[in-house]
Design a protein around this motif. Sequence first.
Motif, PDB file in Angstrom:
ATOM      1  N   LYS A  67       0.779  -1.092   0.075  1.00 56.84           N
ATOM      2  CA  LYS A  67      -0.087   0.055  -0.299  1.00 56.84           C
ATOM      3  C   LYS A  67       0.929   1.156  -0.061  1.00 56.84           C
ATOM      4  O   LYS A  67       2.057   0.937   0.476  1.00 56.84           O
ATOM      5  N   HIS A  68       0.361   2.384  -0.421  1.00 60.82           N
ATOM      6  CA  HIS A  68       0.944   3.606  -0.441  1.00 60.82           C
ATOM      7  C   HIS A  68       1.636   4.158   0.830  1.00 60.82           C
ATOM      8  O   HIS A  68       2.565   4.678   0.947  1.00 60.82           O
ATOM      9  N   SER A  69       0.884   3.556   1.934  1.00 59.63           N
ATOM     10  CA  SER A  69       1.315   3.944   3.246  1.00 59.63           C
ATOM     11  C   SER A  69       2.703   3.090   3.726  1.00 59.63           C
ATOM     12  O   SER A  69       3.320   3.655   4.480  1.00 59.63           O
ATOM     13  N   GLN A  70       3.150   2.513   2.833  1.00 60.21           N
ATOM     14  CA  GLN A  70       4.312   1.270   3.162  1.00 60.21           C
ATOM     15  C   GLN A  70       5.640   1.788   2.404  1.00 60.21           C
ATOM     16  O   GLN A  70       6.605   1.581   2.538  1.00 60.21           O
ATOM     17  N   PHE A  71       5.187   2.834   1.138  1.00 64.16           N
ATOM     18  CA  PHE A  71       6.320   3.146   0.681  1.00 64.16           C
ATOM     19  C   PHE A  71       5.837   4.717  -0.308  1.00 64.16           C
ATOM     20  O   PHE A  71       4.904   5.255  -0.266  1.00 64.16           O
ATOM     21  N   ARG A  72       6.889   5.140  -0.607  1.00 61.77           N
ATOM     22  CA  ARG A  72       6.833   6.384  -1.419  1.00 61.77           C
ATOM     23  C   ARG A  72       7.807   6.725  -2.703  1.00 61.77           C
ATOM     24  O   ARG A  72       8.974   6.252  -2.531  1.00 61.77           O
ATOM     25  N   VAL A  73       7.361   6.945  -3.829  1.00 61.16           N
ATOM     26  CA  VAL A  73       8.088   7.287  -5.014  1.00 61.16           C
ATOM     27  C   VAL A  73       8.255   8.450  -5.198  1.00 61.16           C
ATOM     28  O   VAL A  73       7.624   9.446  -5.241  1.00 61.16           O
ATOM     29  N   LEU A  74       9.637   8.984  -5.221  1.00 61.16           N
ATOM     30  CA  LEU A  74       9.989  10.357  -5.728  1.00 61.16           C
ATOM     31  C   LEU A  74      10.566  10.298  -7.136  1.00 61.16           C
ATOM     32  O   LEU A  74      11.532   9.870  -7.259  1.00 61.16           O
ATOM     33  N   THR A  75       9.889  11.172  -7.914  1.00 60.02           N
ATOM     34  CA  THR A  75      10.407  11.050  -9.373  1.00 60.02           C
ATOM     35  C   THR A  75      11.047  12.411  -9.523  1.00 60.02           C
ATOM     36  O   THR A  75      10.653  13.391  -9.550  1.00 60.02           O
ATOM     37  N   SER A  76      12.518  12.365  -9.264  1.00 58.63           N
ATOM     38  CA  SER A  76      13.467  13.350  -9.615  1.00 58.63           C
ATOM     39  C   SER A  76      14.789  12.857  -9.538  1.00 58.63           C
ATOM     40  O   SER A  76      15.130  11.677  -9.479  1.00 58.63           O
ATOM     41  N   THR A  77      15.680  13.740  -9.730  1.00 52.85           N
ATOM     42  CA  THR A  77      17.296  13.368  -9.722  1.00 52.85           C
ATOM     43  C   THR A  77      17.552  13.056  -8.179  1.00 52.85           C
ATOM     44  O   THR A  77      16.695  13.738  -7.156  1.00 52.85           O
ATOM     45  N   SER A  78      18.367  12.190  -7.790  1.00 53.97           N
ATOM     46  CA  SER A  78      19.110  12.014  -6.363  1.00 53.97           C
ATOM     47  C   SER A  78      19.359  13.300  -5.826  1.00 53.97           C
ATOM     48  O   SER A  78      19.148  13.459  -4.681  1.00 53.97           O
ATOM     49  N   ALA A  79      19.938  14.043  -6.597  1.00 53.28           N
ATOM     50  CA  ALA A  79      20.611  15.301  -6.001  1.00 53.28           C
ATOM     51  C   ALA A  79      19.446  16.024  -5.752  1.00 53.28           C
ATOM     52  O   ALA A  79      19.495  17.046  -4.647  1.00 53.28           O
ATOM     53  N   GLU A  80      18.455  16.399  -6.233  1.00 52.03           N
ATOM     54  CA  GLU A  80      17.322  16.887  -6.080  1.00 52.03           C
ATOM     55  C   GLU A  80      16.567  16.488  -4.776  1.00 52.03           C
ATOM     56  O   GLU A  80      15.866  17.029  -3.891  1.00 52.03           O
ATOM     57  N   ALA A  81      16.483  15.132  -4.898  1.00 52.11           N
ATOM     58  CA  ALA A  81      15.411  14.502  -3.683  1.00 52.11           C
ATOM     59  C   ALA A  81      16.245  14.277  -2.506  1.00 52.11           C
ATOM     60  O   ALA A  81      15.567  14.485  -1.341  1.00 52.11           O
ATOM     61  N   ILE A  82      17.404  14.308  -2.433  1.00 56.90           N
ATOM     62  CA  ILE A  82      18.170  14.057  -1.108  1.00 56.90           C
ATOM     63  C   ILE A  82      17.737  15.302  -0.125  1.00 56.90           C
ATOM     64  O   ILE A  82      17.627  14.968   1.107  1.00 56.90           O
ATOM     65  N   PRO A  83      18.116  16.419  -0.606  1.00 56.88           N
ATOM     66  CA  PRO A  83      17.692  17.643   0.570  1.00 56.88           C
ATOM     67  C   PRO A  83      16.456  17.469   0.945  1.00 56.88           C
ATOM     68  O   PRO A  83      16.020  18.231   1.933  1.00 56.88           O
ATOM     69  N   THR A  84      15.366  16.942   0.335  1.00 52.04           N
ATOM     70  CA  THR A  84      13.869  16.997   0.895  1.00 52.04           C
ATOM     71  C   THR A  84      13.602  15.899   1.762  1.00 52.04           C
ATOM     72  O   THR A  84      12.569  15.546   2.600  1.00 52.04           O
ATOM     73  N   LEU A  85      14.517  14.801   1.835  1.00 55.77           N
ATOM     74  CA  LEU A  85      14.436  13.408   2.616  1.00 55.77           C
ATOM     75  C   LEU A  85      14.016  13.792   4.135  1.00 55.77           C
ATOM     76  O   LEU A  85      13.140  13.148   4.719  1.00 55.77           O
ATOM     77  N   PRO A  86      14.690  14.631   4.832  1.00 55.98           N
ATOM     78  CA  PRO A  86      14.460  15.189   6.172  1.00 55.98           C
ATOM     79  C   PRO A  86      12.971  15.147   6.631  1.00 55.98           C
ATOM     80  O   PRO A  86      12.618  14.913   7.671  1.00 55.98           O
ATOM     81  N   THR A  87      12.056  15.905   5.516  1.00 56.73           N
ATOM     82  CA  THR A  87      10.791  15.821   5.843  1.00 56.73           C
ATOM     83  C   THR A  87       9.914  14.614   6.014  1.00 56.73           C
ATOM     84  O   THR A  87       8.976  14.677   6.397  1.00 56.73           O
ATOM     85  N   PHE A  88      10.570  13.400   5.556  1.00 62.19           N
ATOM     86  CA  PHE A  88      10.031  12.219   5.612  1.00 62.19           C
ATOM     87  C   PHE A  88      10.208  11.237   6.827  1.00 62.19           C
ATOM     88  O   PHE A  88       9.972  10.520   7.060  1.00 62.19           O
ATOM     89  N   LEU A  89      11.400  11.873   7.554  1.00 64.44           N
ATOM     90  CA  LEU A  89      11.782  11.312   8.809  1.00 64.44           C
ATOM     91  C   LEU A  89      10.798  11.620   9.970  1.00 64.44           C
ATOM     92  O   LEU A  89      10.517  12.864  10.079  1.00 64.44           O
ATOM     93  N   GLU A  90      10.612  10.576  10.643  1.00 62.50           N
ATOM     94  CA  GLU A  90       9.683  10.754  11.985  1.00 62.50           C
ATOM     95  C   GLU A  90      10.351  11.636  13.106  1.00 62.50           C
ATOM     96  O   GLU A  90      11.383  11.315  13.296  1.00 62.50           O
ATOM     97  N   PRO A  91       9.702  12.698  13.575  1.00 64.38           N
ATOM     98  CA  PRO A  91      10.623  13.674  14.589  1.00 64.38           C
ATOM     99  C   PRO A  91      10.902  12.930  15.828  1.00 64.38           C
ATOM    100  O   PRO A  91      11.772  13.122  16.653  1.00 64.38           O
ATOM    101  N   ASP A  92      10.155  11.729  16.086  1.00 61.78           N
ATOM    102  CA  ASP A  92      10.257  10.903  17.231  1.00 61.78           C
ATOM    103  C   ASP A  92      11.053   9.741  17.444  1.00 61.78           C
ATOM    104  O   ASP A  92      11.214   8.925  18.222  1.00 61.78           O
ATOM    105  N   GLN A  93      11.923   9.686  16.188  1.00 63.22           N
ATOM    106  CA  GLN A  93      12.780   8.396  15.760  1.00 63.22           C
ATOM    107  C   GLN A  93      14.144   8.451  16.829  1.00 63.22           C
ATOM    108  O   GLN A  93      14.664   7.375  17.086  1.00 63.22           O
ATOM    109  N   GLY A  94      14.245   9.486  17.491  1.00 66.35           N
ATOM    110  CA  GLY A  94      15.395   9.612  18.465  1.00 66.35           C
ATOM    111  C   GLY A  94      16.807   9.273  17.898  1.00 66.35           C
ATOM    112  O   GLY A  94      17.328   9.678  16.902  1.00 66.35           O
ATOM    113  N   THR A  95      17.530   8.324  18.565  1.00 68.78           N
ATOM    114  CA  THR A  95      18.809   7.781  18.184  1.00 68.78           C
ATOM    115  C   THR A  95      18.640   6.937  17.002  1.00 68.78           C
ATOM    116  O   THR A  95      19.680   6.878  16.274  1.00 68.78           O
ATOM    117  N   SER A  96      17.448   6.552  16.414  1.00 76.05           N
ATOM    118  CA  SER A  96      17.360   5.703  15.232  1.00 76.05           C
ATOM    119  C   SER A  96      16.877   6.728  13.872  1.00 76.05           C
ATOM    120  O   SER A  96      16.663   6.197  12.833  1.00 76.05           O
TER     121      SER A  96
END
Length: 263
Positions: A148-177
């Motif tokens: 299901k879409h809740s299990q994955f996300r597909v980003l259509t872009s160059t890796s150089a463009e995508a990587i700076p946006t990835l912090p927004t996909f990380l959960e804020p409560d992940q702590g040391t993980s």
Amino acid sequence: MWLTVVSVPLLPAIIMVSICYRVKVAMLCHRALAWALKLVRGRVCVRSTHAFVFSKCTHGKVDSVLETFDLYADTHPCLSISPQIGEALDEVVRRVHPSLVLELGMHCGYSSVRLLRLLPPAGSLITVELDPLTAELGEEIILVAGFKHSQFRVLTSTSAEAIPTLPTFLEPDQGTSKGFNLVLMDHDPQKYLPDLLALEKWDLLSPSGCFVVLIYSNQRAKDLREILDHIRARPDCYCIKSELQFMTEIFYQKESTRVDGKI
């Protein structure tokens, strides 16, 4: 008349500049043509693979999807990832137990499906694909496999463009993980080192230990020299765990998390 007098002494320089730029233009044209041919061949392969898997697999059955991919690979060498590579990847995933995975390059969704089926219920996959057609067809195969879409996300872009946006996909409560536990690079080898440096810059590698897996079944050794030289030059952060013909497995750990000077 005066123009002729002035230009004659400059003629050798003009000829040299003309030749130099002509060579550079020719090289650029050659690279552009090679890239275009590679893209066309890749798209043909993606369409062919997708059509075969979509029509012959049992929808909603992940094992059937993978078996159909393997069946296609038996007679179509254009498939960029083989059952042998897939089994080696499975072994790494089972050992690492990642909860958050980043995939750079998805080719029809084969490795995406292999990764997703081994993630925990709360795990997720982010896959980055430059080509819109490959991203669209790959996403469809992931859905056909039953995810299901809740299990994955597909980003259509160059890796150089995508990587700076990835912090927004990380959960804020992940702590040391915080960060990706597993990074799979299966895209342009010339992007491996820049992308790894970008992942470091944006603090996207899990500080508790991250395996960076490089897939390069048909790549030349010189295409990988830069990133491997970078890895070997930083034993404080990186350790090459295994080197196979088609895969290099790298362990990453921040210096602050090391114990007794060992990784």
